[in-house]
Design a protein around this motif. Structure first.
Motif, PDB file in Angstrom:
ATOM      1  N   UNK A 492       0.835  -1.208   0.000  1.00  0.00           N
ATOM      2  CA  UNK A 492       0.000   0.000   0.000  1.00  0.00           C
ATOM      3  C   UNK A 492       0.867   1.254   0.000  1.00  0.00           C
ATOM      4  N   UNK A 493       1.964   1.198   0.773  1.00  0.00           N
ATOM      5  CA  UNK A 493       2.885   2.334   0.825  1.00  0.00           C
ATOM      6  C   UNK A 493       3.467   2.610  -0.564  1.00  0.00           C
ATOM      7  N   UNK A 494       3.851   1.549  -1.262  1.00  0.00           N
ATOM      8  CA  UNK A 494       4.408   1.696  -2.616  1.00  0.00           C
ATOM      9  C   UNK A 494       3.449   2.450  -3.512  1.00  0.00           C
ATOM     10  N   UNK A 495       2.173   2.045  -3.525  1.00  0.00           N
ATOM     11  CA  UNK A 495       1.220   2.668  -4.441  1.00  0.00           C
ATOM     12  C   UNK A 495       0.879   4.088  -4.017  1.00  0.00           C
ATOM     13  N   UNK A 496       0.813   4.351  -2.707  1.00  0.00           N
ATOM     14  CA  UNK A 496       0.549   5.718  -2.255  1.00  0.00           C
ATOM     15  C   UNK A 496       1.666   6.655  -2.697  1.00  0.00           C
TER      16      UNK A 496
END
Length: 548
Positions: A492-496
């Motif tokens: 999720x951090x990657x996509x944010x």
């Protein structure tokens, strides 16, 4: 209320293990989460393909901003001029398809099975449909679009109310005003919500009724069978990821421009690319905190406050503005929309090509790009509704809210322009210089307590910005993880992070806003075809379900 809750406080769809009987087979790789390097669930090729492509795109746009901007501008002009009929015609198909579902027997199918009951009562459900329809778009275009269509874009050849010397032409005023409202409502009414309804219905039907993973590929099982778990499915999900990512990046870019304009209007801060990059970076950082900690303790509360602030701002403008005129504009605009719906929906033989290509085609591509994001949210709060009830409410309730918003903010702005030709701040920012990010603040400037209301407006855009980035990363993460709602947090951090990065590099390219729009148009081209074919798959799924 379901016992199974995700971190948004929204009932999670029933997974494959919860379904006793299903018509479909689900591969084990689509059920289990596999933790790989850096805590990522990368066994699904969708993550690797889409992730590496997005990284390459960001580096390309940063390394060659002038070349990238020129390419994006060319792409936007080519797509809108060549495929305007395609976008307009496809959106018409979605509206017609939804109406067919309402009047045919398949409308009796209940999402979640015959014994399913709604997770939410009507007030709560309507509020969440309302929340899905609110966002940066309404804040950005609520003033800009009605005024611009009235005075500049001339939808369907409607003449401008202004002469060349800037004076009013009395015989043109009423027709231009009415068309300005009708054309705006057209872009925020049945067509966009039909797009969202198709996606939401597909996700809900095949997840709740068939127990398939909550991802776009699942909607094509009736057509592809087991191949949906192979490369056909991977391609569908990759297209969905790109469409959602660039749709969100466009919204984040628009939001950054409006926040920057708001800071300039209220605090005198400069409007430039550096400020907008800092704004996107700051908002992305806040969204990252929410991604790591979950939504209940922070952004969920902020979202509820935000909805209250939006309602407060709307009521304030309604009361201090020309109240009776606003109510009149609501019904006049709604009536004009119904009257002009078919001419505005016509994809061929149009003379108002600037309006159809520059506005309608872009909007339909934008809504189509947003459909996995909004559709997934709507699907997750609509379990237990019949298809007929679902379609009617998803089309009508949010459309009416959008009509009200445009009648209030657009109606007041139009009144300011017509009451003081050449002297209003709205005319200066929308008609004379075309400065979209400042249009809302220009309208508020003509009302009492403008410094307070402008500050509230900036806060509204910021929190819409945060929740869009956060929720969007969750949706993309779900798609790239094969439909899992419990994928690893680092993913999720990657996509944010990369949602913010894409918005930044597109704004920094020489094309600016045109670059944002071009990527929405280009990804929308492919995903439009996905949605059209999805209608066929939904029909087959509903026919099979109605015989159970």
């Amino acid at each position: 209320m379901n016992d199974t809750m995700d971190d948004q406080g929204i009932p999670a769809p029933e997974g494959p293990a919860d379904i006793i009987e299903t018509d479909y087979e689900i591969g084990q790789d689509n059920i289990e989460t596999k933790i790989g390097p850096f805590g990522l669930d990368i066994h699904n090729p969708v993550f690797l393909i889409s992730g590496l492509t997005v990284i390459a795109f960001v580096f390309y746009a940063l390394a060659l901003p002038e070349q990238a901007g020129a390419a994006f501008t060319w792409l936007f002009d080519f797509a809108t001029k060549t495929f305007d009929w395609y976008f307009v015609g496809a959106a018409n198909i979605f509206v017609i398809f939804c109406l067919v579902l309402v009047v045919t027997p398949v409308g009796k199918v209940r999402l979640g099975g015959a014994d399913a009951t709604p997770d939410y009562g009507y007030p709560g459900w309507f509020a969440m449909l309302f929340a899905a329809g609110m966002g940066i778009g309404l804040m950005f275009f609520g003033v800009l679009e009605p005024v611009y269509h009235m005075a500049v874009s001339s939808p369907l050849g409607t003449p401008s109310p202004f002469a060349e010397d800037g004076s009013l032409i009395p015989e043109n005023v009423e027709a231009a005003k009415t068309m300005g409202l009708a054309a705006t409502i057209f872009h925020w009414g049945l067509h966009p919500w039909a797009i969202y309804a198709v996606m939401a219905l597909a996700l809900a039907l095949f997840s709740y009724n068939k127990g398939l993973p909550l991802t776009v590929r699942s909607a094509f099982y009736p057509l592809l069978g087991e191949r949906v778990w192979g490369w056909w499915g991977h391609i569908i999900d990759v297209i969905a990821v790109f469409a959602t990512l660039f749709g969100l990046a466009t919204s984040l870019g628009l939001g950054a421009q409006q926040v920057n304009a708001g800071f300039n209007h209220v605090f005198g801060l400069p409007i430039n690319a550096t400020a907008q990059v800092l704004i996107i970076s700051g908002i992305t950082a806040i969204a990252l905190i929410s991604v790591v900690r979950g939504l209940d303790g922070g952004v969920k509360l902020l979202s509820e406050i935000n909805m209250g602030l939006a309602a407060l701002l709307l009521v304030f403008v309604l009361i201090v503005g020309p109240t009776m005129l606003i109510f009149t504009d609501f019904f006049v605009g709604l009536g004009a929309y119904m009257k002009e719906l078919l001419p505005l929906s016509n994809p061929v033989g149009r003379e108002d090509t600037a309006f159809m290509q520059g506005w309608t085609s872009f909007y339909w591509a934008w809504w189509i790009s947003w459909s996995p994001f909004v559709g997934m949210f709507i699907a997750r709060v609509s379990r237990g509704r019949t298809v007929r009830e679902f379609i009617i409410c998803v089309l009508i309730i949010p459309s009416l809210v959008c009509v009200l918003w445009m009648a209030v903010f657009g109606g007041v702005a139009i009144d300011q322009v017509l009451s003081d030709p050449g002297g209003s701040a709205v005319q200066a920012q929308v008609i004379d210089s075309y400065n979209p990010p400042l249009s809302l603040f220009a309208m508020l400037e003509g009302l009492p307590l403008s410094s307070i209301t402008s500050t509230i407006a900036v806060i509204l855009v910021i929190v819409f910005f945060v929740t869009s980035s956060d929720s969007g990363s969750l949706v993309i993460d779900t798609i790239t993880a094969g439909g899992k709602v419990d994928a690893p947090v680092p993913q999720r951090v990657f996509w944010a992070v990369f949602e913010g990065a894409v918005a930044i590099v597109l704004l920094l390219s020489s094309g600016g806003l045109k670059s944002l729009q071009s990527m929405v148009i280009s990804t929308g081209l492919l995903f439009t075809l996905v949605l059209v074919v999805m209608c066929w798959s939904i029909w087959k799924g509903l026919k099979a379900e109605s015989r159970i």
